[in-house]
Design a protein around this motif. Structure first.
Motif: not given
Length: 135
Positions: A16-19, A88-96, A106-112
């Motif tokens: 699905n092109g996600k990590a 604690i960072l959560v790093i999401d990346a996905w293929i567009t 594209e990617g997104k970093i979140t915390a809390d």
């Protein structure tokens, strides 16, 4: 690479092109040495690197790591909130979009639950780099 900007992967979904990766940030990180001592803030360029590295491992996995994956271009990025340690960072990346020569992620970093960074990055695919090429 000077820094590996993730601690571990929660998952790499090639189909699905996600990590998703994680990174614990503490005040003891060496990249805070050159920032203001009274308020260490994670430099935005390192957040871009986190997304690029997470996406790079994902893209590499989709091509069986047969080529070098390099950051080619930052299409856009936004940083709505600062990263102040500890976090604690959560790093999401996905293929567009993907071609033989490159992949847009594209990617997104979140915390809390707060968004810290969002970006669109073009990653290039190169034949294996040879040692001594730049000597």
């Amino acid at each position: 690479m000077r820094w590996i900007m993730f601690d571990s992967f929660n998952f790499i979904d090639v189909e699905n092109g996600k990590a998703q990766a994680r990174r614990a940030i503490t005040r003891g990180e060496d990249f805070f040495d050159d920032t203001f001592n009274f308020q260490p803030i994670l430099p935005p360029v390192l957040m871009i690197e986190m997304i690029a590295q997470t996406g790079g491992v994902l893209v590499g996995a989709t091509i069986n790591f047969s080529k070098e994956i390099i950051l080619g271009k930052i299409d856009w990025a936004r940083f709505p909130n600062e990263v102040i340690p500890p976090a604690i960072l959560v790093i999401d990346a996905w293929i567009t979009d993907k071609s033989e020569d490159g992949t847009r992620i594209e990617g997104k970093i979140t915390a809390d639950g707060k968004t810290l960074c969002e970006a669109s990055i073009l990653l290039g695919h190169l034949n294996r780099l040879e040692t001594g090429l730049l000597e």
